[in-house]
Design a protein around this motif. Structure first.
Motif, PDB file in Angstrom:
ATOM      1  N   UNK A  58       0.848  -1.184   0.000  1.00  0.00           N
ATOM      2  CA  UNK A  58       0.000   0.000   0.000  1.00  0.00           C
ATOM      3  C   UNK A  58       0.893   1.246   0.000  1.00  0.00           C
ATOM      4  N   UNK A  59       0.304   2.385  -0.287  1.00  0.00           N
ATOM      5  CA  UNK A  59       1.075   3.624  -0.374  1.00  0.00           C
ATOM      6  C   UNK A  59       1.875   3.872   0.899  1.00  0.00           C
ATOM      7  N   UNK A  60       1.280   3.565   2.058  1.00  0.00           N
ATOM      8  CA  UNK A  60       1.990   3.794   3.323  1.00  0.00           C
ATOM      9  C   UNK A  60       3.153   2.813   3.535  1.00  0.00           C
ATOM     10  N   UNK A  61       3.240   1.761   2.719  1.00  0.00           N
ATOM     11  CA  UNK A  61       4.351   0.805   2.789  1.00  0.00           C
ATOM     12  C   UNK A  61       5.563   1.265   1.981  1.00  0.00           C
ATOM     13  N   UNK A  62       5.405   2.367   1.246  1.00  0.00           N
ATOM     14  CA  UNK A  62       6.458   2.843   0.347  1.00  0.00           C
ATOM     15  C   UNK A  62       6.916   4.230   0.797  1.00  0.00           C
ATOM     16  N   UNK A  63       8.217   4.385   0.959  1.00  0.00           N
ATOM     17  CA  UNK A  63       8.799   5.657   1.394  1.00  0.00           C
ATOM     18  C   UNK A  63       9.728   6.207   0.317  1.00  0.00           C
ATOM     19  N   UNK A  64       9.997   7.516   0.413  1.00  0.00           N
ATOM     20  CA  UNK A  64      10.954   8.187  -0.482  1.00  0.00           C
ATOM     21  C   UNK A  64      10.618   7.904  -1.946  1.00  0.00           C
ATOM     22  N   UNK A  65       9.349   7.872  -2.260  1.00  0.00           N
ATOM     23  CA  UNK A  65       8.870   7.528  -3.599  1.00  0.00           C
ATOM     24  C   UNK A  65       8.845   8.786  -4.452  1.00  0.00           C
ATOM     25  N   UNK A  66       9.589   8.748  -5.549  1.00  0.00           N
ATOM     26  CA  UNK A  66       9.610   9.929  -6.392  1.00  0.00           C
ATOM     27  C   UNK A  66       9.933   9.598  -7.833  1.00  0.00           C
ATOM     28  N   UNK A  67       9.474  10.478  -8.692  1.00  0.00           N
ATOM     29  CA  UNK A  67       9.738  10.357 -10.120  1.00  0.00           C
ATOM     30  C   UNK A  67      11.205  10.636 -10.376  1.00  0.00           C
ATOM     31  N   UNK A  68      11.875   9.726 -11.069  1.00  0.00           N
ATOM     32  CA  UNK A  68      13.293   9.917 -11.406  1.00  0.00           C
ATOM     33  C   UNK A  68      13.534   9.972 -12.904  1.00  0.00           C
ATOM     34  N   UNK A  69      12.669   9.296 -13.699  1.00  0.00           N
ATOM     35  CA  UNK A  69      12.917   9.205 -15.137  1.00  0.00           C
ATOM     36  C   UNK A  69      11.618   9.292 -15.928  1.00  0.00           C
ATOM     37  N   UNK A  70      11.727   9.883 -17.105  1.00  0.00           N
ATOM     38  CA  UNK A  70      10.672   9.833 -18.108  1.00  0.00           C
ATOM     39  C   UNK A  70      11.330   9.254 -19.351  1.00  0.00           C
ATOM     40  N   UNK A  71      10.824   8.118 -19.803  1.00  0.00           N
ATOM     41  CA  UNK A  71      11.393   7.429 -20.957  1.00  0.00           C
ATOM     42  C   UNK A  71      10.478   7.652 -22.159  1.00  0.00           C
ATOM     43  N   UNK A  72      11.084   7.931 -23.303  1.00  0.00           N
ATOM     44  CA  UNK A  72      10.328   8.154 -24.534  1.00  0.00           C
ATOM     45  C   UNK A  72      10.800   7.170 -25.585  1.00  0.00           C
ATOM     46  N   UNK A  73       9.836   6.606 -26.320  1.00  0.00           N
ATOM     47  CA  UNK A  73      10.206   5.718 -27.413  1.00  0.00           C
ATOM     48  C   UNK A  73       9.079   5.671 -28.436  1.00  0.00           C
ATOM     49  N   UNK A  74       9.421   5.260 -29.629  1.00  0.00           N
ATOM     50  CA  UNK A  74       8.440   5.064 -30.683  1.00  0.00           C
ATOM     51  C   UNK A  74       8.285   3.565 -30.867  1.00  0.00           C
ATOM     52  N   UNK A  75       7.029   3.096 -30.897  1.00  0.00           N
ATOM     53  CA  UNK A  75       6.768   1.673 -31.061  1.00  0.00           C
ATOM     54  C   UNK A  75       5.603   1.519 -32.026  1.00  0.00           C
ATOM     55  N   UNK A  76       5.868   0.936 -33.167  1.00  0.00           N
ATOM     56  CA  UNK A  76       4.847   0.721 -34.206  1.00  0.00           C
ATOM     57  C   UNK A  76       4.108   2.010 -34.545  1.00  0.00           C
ATOM     58  N   UNK A  77       4.848   3.099 -34.623  1.00  0.00           N
ATOM     59  CA  UNK A  77       4.256   4.376 -34.989  1.00  0.00           C
ATOM     60  C   UNK A  77       3.635   5.145 -33.841  1.00  0.00           C
ATOM     61  N   UNK A  78       3.557   4.539 -32.653  1.00  0.00           N
ATOM     62  CA  UNK A  78       3.018   5.223 -31.479  1.00  0.00           C
ATOM     63  C   UNK A  78       4.165   5.779 -30.647  1.00  0.00           C
ATOM     64  N   UNK A  79       3.941   6.931 -30.031  1.00  0.00           N
ATOM     65  CA  UNK A  79       4.924   7.487 -29.104  1.00  0.00           C
ATOM     66  C   UNK A  79       4.537   7.021 -27.713  1.00  0.00           C
ATOM     67  N   UNK A  80       5.454   6.331 -27.054  1.00  0.00           N
ATOM     68  CA  UNK A  80       5.224   5.819 -25.705  1.00  0.00           C
ATOM     69  C   UNK A  80       6.001   6.672 -24.716  1.00  0.00           C
ATOM     70  N   UNK A  81       5.334   6.997 -23.629  1.00  0.00           N
ATOM     71  CA  UNK A  81       5.943   7.767 -22.555  1.00  0.00           C
ATOM     72  C   UNK A  81       5.803   6.954 -21.281  1.00  0.00           C
ATOM     73  N   UNK A  82       6.911   6.756 -20.595  1.00  0.00           N
ATOM     74  CA  UNK A  82       6.913   5.933 -19.383  1.00  0.00           C
ATOM     75  C   UNK A  82       7.486   6.744 -18.236  1.00  0.00           C
ATOM     76  N   UNK A  83       6.708   6.872 -17.157  1.00  0.00           N
ATOM     77  CA  UNK A  83       7.142   7.562 -15.955  1.00  0.00           C
ATOM     78  C   UNK A  83       7.718   6.509 -15.015  1.00  0.00           C
ATOM     79  N   UNK A  84       8.981   6.690 -14.591  1.00  0.00           N
ATOM     80  CA  UNK A  84       9.654   5.678 -13.771  1.00  0.00           C
ATOM     81  C   UNK A  84       9.955   6.262 -12.392  1.00  0.00           C
ATOM     82  N   UNK A  85       9.410   5.597 -11.380  1.00  0.00           N
ATOM     83  CA  UNK A  85       9.547   6.006  -9.988  1.00  0.00           C
ATOM     84  C   UNK A  85      10.443   5.026  -9.240  1.00  0.00           C
TER      85      UNK A  85
END
Length: 174
Positions: A58-85
């Protein structure tokens, strides 16, 4: 997409998947999935939801949780955006997941796992810069290194604080 990598002590929780709609072989990754309707402007909400669905944490089981990376890629003509915490768990007890098998992997072994180029590069960058406060944007560049491996380019995200001076260059390079 939203992806989370959770650690506890000197181990990281990794998910082994037998395959996906894109790959028919075993690979490793973090906890996460697609953002649902209503989560597009709050990917952290999606990440917490995915964590609870796939691990039981659960959220209270996770500490120091933060966004560190945004990954961008093209896959089969679609632009994919991935938020990595990244975050830390307060305990190690997870529940089984229908998405794949969960394992606590020693941090010094996570780069030995079969992962996508972007995920492996993200983990490598994180392990090299564990205390960094920046959010980095990464994407695979064209070309390869001397071993033939595609390379990931990292840029530090920063706030735009100014405008180009009037009469600035009209030359645009793409």
């Amino acid at each position: 997409m939203a992806t989370a990598f959770l650690s506890n002590g000197s181990d990281m929780l990794m998910m082994k998947k037998a395959g996906s709609r894109l790959f028919d072989f075993e690979f490793w990754g973090g906890i996460g999935g697609h953002l649902e309707q209503g989560e597009l402007n709050t990917p952290m909400t999606s990440s917490y939801r995915e964590i609870e669905e796939e691990t039981g944490f659960k959220q209270e089981d996770v500490q120091h949780f933060r966004l560190r990376y945004i990954l961008l890629e093209v896959n089969s003509g679609e632009i994919w955006q991935q938020f990595v915490y990244f975050g830390e768990t307060t305990h190690r007890q997870f529940v089984s997941s229908d998405e794949g098998e969960l394992f606590w992997i020693p941090l010094d072994e996570v780069l030995d796992l079969h992962s996508s180029i972007l995920i492996k590069a993200t983990l490598r960058h994180y392990l090299q810069h564990p205390g960094a406060e920046d959010i980095c944007i990464g994407n695979v560049q064209s070309g390869t290194d001397l071993r033939g491996t595609p390379q990931v380019i990292w840029n530090r995200m920063q706030e735009t604080k100014s405008f180009e001076p009037k009469g600035g260059s009209n030359n645009v390079e793409i």
